[in-house]
Design a protein around this motif. Structure first.
Motif, PDB file in Angstrom:
ATOM      1  N   LEU A 460      39.268  43.066  38.963  1.00  0.00           N
ATOM      2  CA  LEU A 460      39.627  44.090  39.954  1.00  0.00           C
ATOM      3  C   LEU A 460      40.318  45.264  39.276  1.00  0.00           C
ATOM      4  CD1 LEU A 460      41.154  41.934  42.801  1.00  0.00           C
ATOM      5  CD2 LEU A 460      39.158  43.404  42.958  1.00  0.00           C
ATOM      6  N   LEU A 461      41.258  44.954  38.379  1.00  0.00           N
ATOM      7  CA  LEU A 461      42.002  46.015  37.708  1.00  0.00           C
ATOM      8  C   LEU A 461      41.074  46.855  36.846  1.00  0.00           C
ATOM      9  CD1 LEU A 461      45.211  43.995  36.749  1.00  0.00           C
ATOM     10  CD2 LEU A 461      45.143  45.964  38.284  1.00  0.00           C
ATOM     11  N   GLU A 462      40.163  46.179  36.170  1.00  0.00           N
ATOM     12  CA  GLU A 462      39.285  46.914  35.237  1.00  0.00           C
ATOM     13  C   GLU A 462      38.258  47.779  35.957  1.00  0.00           C
ATOM     14  OE1 GLU A 462      37.971  44.023  32.372  1.00  0.00           O
ATOM     15  OE2 GLU A 462      39.945  43.974  31.414  1.00  0.00           O
ATOM     16  N   GLU A 463      38.154  47.634  37.286  1.00  0.00           N
ATOM     17  CA  GLU A 463      37.282  48.542  38.051  1.00  0.00           C
ATOM     18  C   GLU A 463      37.913  49.934  38.157  1.00  0.00           C
ATOM     19  OE1 GLU A 463      36.407  46.684  41.827  1.00  0.00           O
ATOM     20  OE2 GLU A 463      35.410  45.012  40.836  1.00  0.00           O
ATOM     21  N   HIS A 464      39.207  50.044  37.834  1.00  0.00           N
ATOM     22  CA  HIS A 464      39.884  51.342  37.919  1.00  0.00           C
ATOM     23  C   HIS A 464      39.502  52.195  36.709  1.00  0.00           C
ATOM     24  CE1 HIS A 464      42.919  54.412  38.247  1.00  0.00           C
ATOM     25  NE2 HIS A 464      43.289  53.922  39.431  1.00  0.00           N
ATOM     26  N   PRO A 465      39.100  53.461  36.948  1.00  0.00           N
ATOM     27  CA  PRO A 465      38.622  54.275  35.811  1.00  0.00           C
ATOM     28  C   PRO A 465      39.694  54.534  34.748  1.00  0.00           C
ATOM     29  CG  PRO A 465      38.816  55.594  37.839  1.00  0.00           C
ATOM     30  CD  PRO A 465      38.995  54.164  38.228  1.00  0.00           C
ATOM     31  N   GLN A 466      40.972  54.399  35.094  1.00  0.00           N
ATOM     32  CA  GLN A 466      42.014  54.671  34.088  1.00  0.00           C
ATOM     33  C   GLN A 466      42.512  53.397  33.405  1.00  0.00           C
ATOM     34  OE1 GLN A 466      43.896  57.644  37.000  1.00  0.00           O
ATOM     35  NE2 GLN A 466      45.078  57.828  35.111  1.00  0.00           N
ATOM     36  N   ILE A 467      41.797  52.305  33.612  1.00  0.00           N
ATOM     37  CA  ILE A 467      42.194  51.063  32.929  1.00  0.00           C
ATOM     38  C   ILE A 467      41.090  50.667  31.953  1.00  0.00           C
ATOM     39  CG2 ILE A 467      42.674  48.589  33.250  1.00  0.00           C
ATOM     40  CD1 ILE A 467      44.070  49.310  35.857  1.00  0.00           C
ATOM     41  N   ARG A 468      41.501  50.565  30.694  1.00  0.00           N
ATOM     42  CA  ARG A 468      40.510  50.188  29.673  1.00  0.00           C
ATOM     43  C   ARG A 468      40.394  48.678  29.567  1.00  0.00           C
ATOM     44  NH1 ARG A 468      40.527  49.190  24.367  1.00  0.00           N
ATOM     45  NH2 ARG A 468      42.755  49.541  24.132  1.00  0.00           N
ATOM     46  N   HIS A 469      41.567  48.020  29.669  1.00  0.00           N
ATOM     47  CA  HIS A 469      41.560  46.559  29.548  1.00  0.00           C
ATOM     48  C   HIS A 469      42.766  45.984  30.295  1.00  0.00           C
ATOM     49  CE1 HIS A 469      41.025  42.618  27.806  1.00  0.00           C
ATOM     50  NE2 HIS A 469      42.302  42.616  27.479  1.00  0.00           N
ATOM     51  N   ALA A 470      42.556  44.871  30.975  1.00  0.00           N
ATOM     52  CA  ALA A 470      43.693  44.242  31.666  1.00  0.00           C
ATOM     53  C   ALA A 470      43.704  42.759  31.352  1.00  0.00           C
ATOM     54  CB  ALA A 470      43.558  44.435  33.172  1.00  0.00           C
ATOM     55  N   SER A 471      44.894  42.220  31.084  1.00  0.00           N
ATOM     56  CA  SER A 471      44.971  40.754  30.989  1.00  0.00           C
ATOM     57  C   SER A 471      46.121  40.290  31.886  1.00  0.00           C
ATOM     58  CB  SER A 471      45.122  40.291  29.552  1.00  0.00           C
ATOM     59  OG  SER A 471      46.396  40.592  29.088  1.00  0.00           O
ATOM     60  N   VAL A 472      45.869  39.188  32.569  1.00  0.00           N
ATOM     61  CA  VAL A 472      46.776  38.722  33.612  1.00  0.00           C
ATOM     62  C   VAL A 472      47.211  37.304  33.300  1.00  0.00           C
ATOM     63  CG1 VAL A 472      46.758  37.998  36.046  1.00  0.00           C
ATOM     64  CG2 VAL A 472      45.895  40.248  35.425  1.00  0.00           C
ATOM     65  N   GLU A 510      44.362  49.302  48.647  1.00  0.00           N
ATOM     66  CA  GLU A 510      43.183  49.987  49.200  1.00  0.00           C
ATOM     67  C   GLU A 510      41.902  49.197  48.946  1.00  0.00           C
ATOM     68  OE1 GLU A 510      43.565  53.866  47.491  1.00  0.00           O
ATOM     69  OE2 GLU A 510      45.177  54.370  48.914  1.00  0.00           O
ATOM     70  N   LYS A 511      41.908  48.414  47.884  1.00  0.00           N
ATOM     71  CA  LYS A 511      40.729  47.565  47.605  1.00  0.00           C
ATOM     72  C   LYS A 511      40.707  46.364  48.531  1.00  0.00           C
ATOM     73  CE  LYS A 511      38.708  48.584  43.421  1.00  0.00           C
ATOM     74  NZ  LYS A 511      37.511  48.047  42.957  1.00  0.00           N
ATOM     75  N   SER A 512      41.744  46.218  49.351  1.00  0.00           N
ATOM     76  CA  SER A 512      41.859  45.118  50.311  1.00  0.00           C
ATOM     77  C   SER A 512      41.820  43.750  49.607  1.00  0.00           C
ATOM     78  CB  SER A 512      40.776  45.212  51.384  1.00  0.00           C
ATOM     79  OG  SER A 512      41.134  44.399  52.480  1.00  0.00           O
ATOM     80  N   VAL A 513      42.841  43.582  48.753  1.00  0.00           N
ATOM     81  CA  VAL A 513      42.985  42.344  47.985  1.00  0.00           C
ATOM     82  C   VAL A 513      44.145  41.553  48.602  1.00  0.00           C
ATOM     83  CG1 VAL A 513      43.657  41.460  45.719  1.00  0.00           C
ATOM     84  CG2 VAL A 513      42.212  43.484  45.896  1.00  0.00           C
ATOM     85  N   ALA A 514      44.058  40.235  48.632  1.00  0.00           N
ATOM     86  CA  ALA A 514      45.156  39.406  49.172  1.00  0.00           C
ATOM     87  C   ALA A 514      46.466  39.762  48.469  1.00  0.00           C
ATOM     88  CB  ALA A 514      44.835  37.932  48.966  1.00  0.00           C
ATOM     89  N   GLY A 515      47.543  39.873  49.230  1.00  0.00           N
ATOM     90  CA  GLY A 515      48.838  40.300  48.699  1.00  0.00           C
ATOM     91  C   GLY A 515      49.298  39.432  47.527  1.00  0.00           C
ATOM     92  N   HIS A 516      49.016  38.115  47.590  1.00  0.00           N
ATOM     93  CA  HIS A 516      49.534  37.243  46.529  1.00  0.00           C
ATOM     94  C   HIS A 516      48.756  37.401  45.213  1.00  0.00           C
ATOM     95  CE1 HIS A 516      46.545  34.698  48.702  1.00  0.00           C
ATOM     96  NE2 HIS A 516      46.152  34.465  47.475  1.00  0.00           N
ATOM     97  N   CYS A 517      47.658  38.161  45.234  1.00  0.00           N
ATOM     98  CA  CYS A 517      46.912  38.401  43.987  1.00  0.00           C
ATOM     99  C   CYS A 517      47.378  39.672  43.282  1.00  0.00           C
ATOM    100  CB  CYS A 517      45.416  38.523  44.269  1.00  0.00           C
ATOM    101  SG  CYS A 517      44.695  36.996  44.843  1.00  0.00           S
ATOM    102  N   VAL A 518      48.223  40.455  43.938  1.00  0.00           N
ATOM    103  CA  VAL A 518      48.715  41.698  43.324  1.00  0.00           C
ATOM    104  C   VAL A 518      49.805  41.328  42.318  1.00  0.00           C
ATOM    105  CG1 VAL A 518      49.881  43.897  43.764  1.00  0.00           C
ATOM    106  CG2 VAL A 518      48.170  43.025  45.392  1.00  0.00           C
ATOM    107  N   PRO A 519      49.661  41.766  41.053  1.00  0.00           N
ATOM    108  CA  PRO A 519      50.660  41.384  40.042  1.00  0.00           C
ATOM    109  C   PRO A 519      52.075  41.770  40.463  1.00  0.00           C
ATOM    110  CG  PRO A 519      48.739  42.327  38.987  1.00  0.00           C
ATOM    111  CD  PRO A 519      48.534  42.515  40.460  1.00  0.00           C
ATOM    112  N   ASP A 520      53.034  40.921  40.065  1.00  0.00           N
ATOM    113  CA  ASP A 520      54.447  41.205  40.365  1.00  0.00           C
ATOM    114  C   ASP A 520      54.993  42.216  39.379  1.00  0.00           C
ATOM    115  OD1 ASP A 520      55.146  39.074  42.486  1.00  0.00           O
ATOM    116  OD2 ASP A 520      54.015  37.986  40.966  1.00  0.00           O
TER     117      ASP A 520
END
Ligand code: J2J
Length: 531
Positions: A460-472, A510-520
């Protein structure tokens, strides 16, 4: 004979015969329980929420009428229906109504949003969605369903949405109840519902449960938890979750002719007045809530006097916290280890064994639960023993057995839980087997009992044009157990501006993702040299 749109894998015949011969599989069905209670204890309170209450006769009438109405609205036997409603009597009526219709409800918890609903609708090939009405009471749920339907690929048929007014329930007329009665003759071996697999946020895994296997788990849970006709079960955690439904949960209380009280959320501020008003005896909680509840009991134990058992499960339990809570509640704090795939185990009932960490063990529900250990190396390099299980209420594989679930079930029906355990036999080699959870070897974050698949959030994060790489990853957190930390390599926008955490949160919302999946927490790294 019903033709089911989803093929629910069956436990192999040889084992099925063994479980039936041992009397473990009930000859009843989920709606059969309610029908029987309506005859035996018609005037007993069955289900209560902030707006209304139903006795068993009333619940059965509503179950028939809702089934008749949903059938009239086009829900046919064998079809798959995503049930997406908040905790309420309406949730219960719709669940039972769908079962009575012969449909297969897919239990979507209310914390999910459009992104997850799309995956669930697609994976389950849902023909219908039953959800809240557009009356402004649950705007996020209403929006999530409609966003999901809008975002589904245009090539396939869209599921039909049925809207239910939550305080009052589905509007029905006299003819609906009559047609509901004549509807579906189901068998205990028929599919009853679909639970969603442990990593609910990943491409979702569908777990098909039959009436007989699910009720087996409920009945054995009732015995472990002392659930009987005087039980008043408070359900504040999401009712569609396996823990709240079946360990022993909503169905346990109904099976014993007790009462279910639905709360909109599990916080002490919402629930303590309900415990007091209805004399609640049992409540399921996740460990992250136990601290709050314990503080509340420390401040004023009086309104909680009716509680007999606080069931805590879904994530590792801190035994010191459990011991303190037990003293404050004056009620038994019982740990539950459960999985939507099947295996459920409880800590023993003796109080002192809960308090003594070295003696703390979890005992599987049934003597027919088979446990195997398999030596594994966890992603962090530590070695451990993975818990494998199969038994009378553990499914033999996921529905459709998708490739991303490879290895979770093996060819002989063992469920590889991804949990690292230590086992012991309490009373020598012939005694019941007991285990203790010591770690995890699956790629999963357990945030306050919610299971999150890191790859899902990374994509989901990597779908953002300003994110090159994300690790969670999951990081230890004193209250949540684990919090979600995202390490993100950024690229600047056209004007040279950089993303900030607030904008990222807004983006996920805005991507309508479950709240508990949003990084803290976000660790944002500016890859200046990539410009
Ligand atoms: C450590 N980890 C635990 C525990 C579950 C009852 C209660 C919970 C669930 C559930 C459930 C744990 N200590 N006491 O379905 O009927 C983690 C393990 C497990 C995963 C399953 C029920 N209790 N867990 O939580 O399908 O990692 O079911 O494999 O959501 O939760 O998650 P889930």
């Amino acid at each position: 004979m019903t033709t089911w749109n989803l093929a629910v894998p069956e436990i192999p015949a040889e084992r099925a015969e063994r479980y039936r011969a041992a009397g473990l599989w009930s000859s009843s069905t989920i709606t059969g329980l309610v029908r029987e209670a309506a005859v035996r204890v018609p005037g007993k309170p069955a289900a209560v929420d902030q707006h209304r209450s139903l006795d068993y006769a009333g619940l059965w009438q509503r179950c028939l009428a809702v089934a008749g109405r949903l059938r009239g609205e086009g829900i046919a036997a064998g079809q798959t229906v995503v049930l997406y409603l908040p905790n309420s009597v309406s949730w219960l009526e719709c669940f039972l109504g769908l079962v009575q219709c012969g449909a297969l409800p897919v239990m979507a918890t209310e914390s999910l949003r459009a992104r997850e609903l799309i995956e669930i609708i697609e994976a389950s090939r849902a023909d219908h969605v039953v959800t809240v009405a557009d009356d402004g009471r649950f705007p996020s749920l209403h929006r999530a369903v409609h966003d999901a339907i809008g975002l589904l690929p245009a090539c396939g048929p869209s599921p039909v949405v049925h809207e239910v007014e939550v305080p009052g329930g589905l509007a029905v007329d006299a003819a609906d109840a009559e047609s509901g009665e004549a509807l579906h003759q189901m068998l205990p071996s028929d599919p009853a519902l679909v639970q969603l697999g442990g990593a609910r946020c990943a491409a979702c895994l569908l777990i098909g449960r039959t009436h007989e296997d699910y009720l087996c788990s409920v009945e054995l849970s009732n015995r472990r938890c002392g659930v009987g006709p005087d039980t008043v079960m408070l359900i504040g955690i999401p009712a569609s979750h396996n823990f709240a439904m079946a360990s022993p949960g909503v169905l346990g209380a109904l099976m014993a002719h007790g009462t279910v009280v639905f709360a909109p959320d599990p916080s002490p501020s919402t629930c303590v007045p309900l415990v007091h008003a209805h004399g609640c005896t049992h409540i399921p909680l996740v460990p992250s809530l136990l601290g709050l509840w314990s503080e509340e009991a420390g401040r004023d134990p009086e309104p909680l006097r009716s509680l007999r058992m606080v069931l805590v499960g879904g994530a590792p339990l801190d035994l010191d916290l459990a011991a303190a809570a037990q003293t404050r509640f004056g009620a038994h704090v019982q740990e539950v280890f459960g999985t939507a795939e099947g295996l459920v185990a409880y800590s023993p009932l003796e109080m002192d064994r809960v308090l003594e960490p070295r003696a703390h063990r979890l005992v599987p529900l049934s003597e027919q639960d088979e446990i195997l250990l398999s030596r594994v190396v966890a992603p962090d390099g530590t070695e451990g023993q993975e818990l494998l299980s199969r038994g009378p209420y553990t499914v033999p594989s996921f529905i459709d057995d998708p490739p991303q679930a490879a290895g979770v079930f093996d060819s002989v029906g063992w469920y590889h839980s991804g949990d690292l355990v230590e086992i012991e036999r309490a009373a020598g080699p012939a005694g019941p087997l007991e285990f203790r959870v010591v770690g995890r070897c699956k790629a999963q974050i357990n945030r306050a009992g919610e299971k999150i698949f890191p790859g899902y959030v990374e994509t989901l994060l990597e779908e953002h044009p300003q994110i090159r790489h994300a690790s969670v990853e999951g990081v230890a957190h004193p209250v949540l157990g684990q919090a979600i930390k995202a390490t993100i390599h950024l690229v600047p926008d056209e004007e040279g501006g950089w993303l900030r955490p607030l904008a990222l949160r807004r983006y996920l919302h805005e991507k309508s993702v479950a709240g508990h999946c949003v990084p803290d927490t976000f660790d944002l790294i500016r890859d200046e040299d990539q410009v």
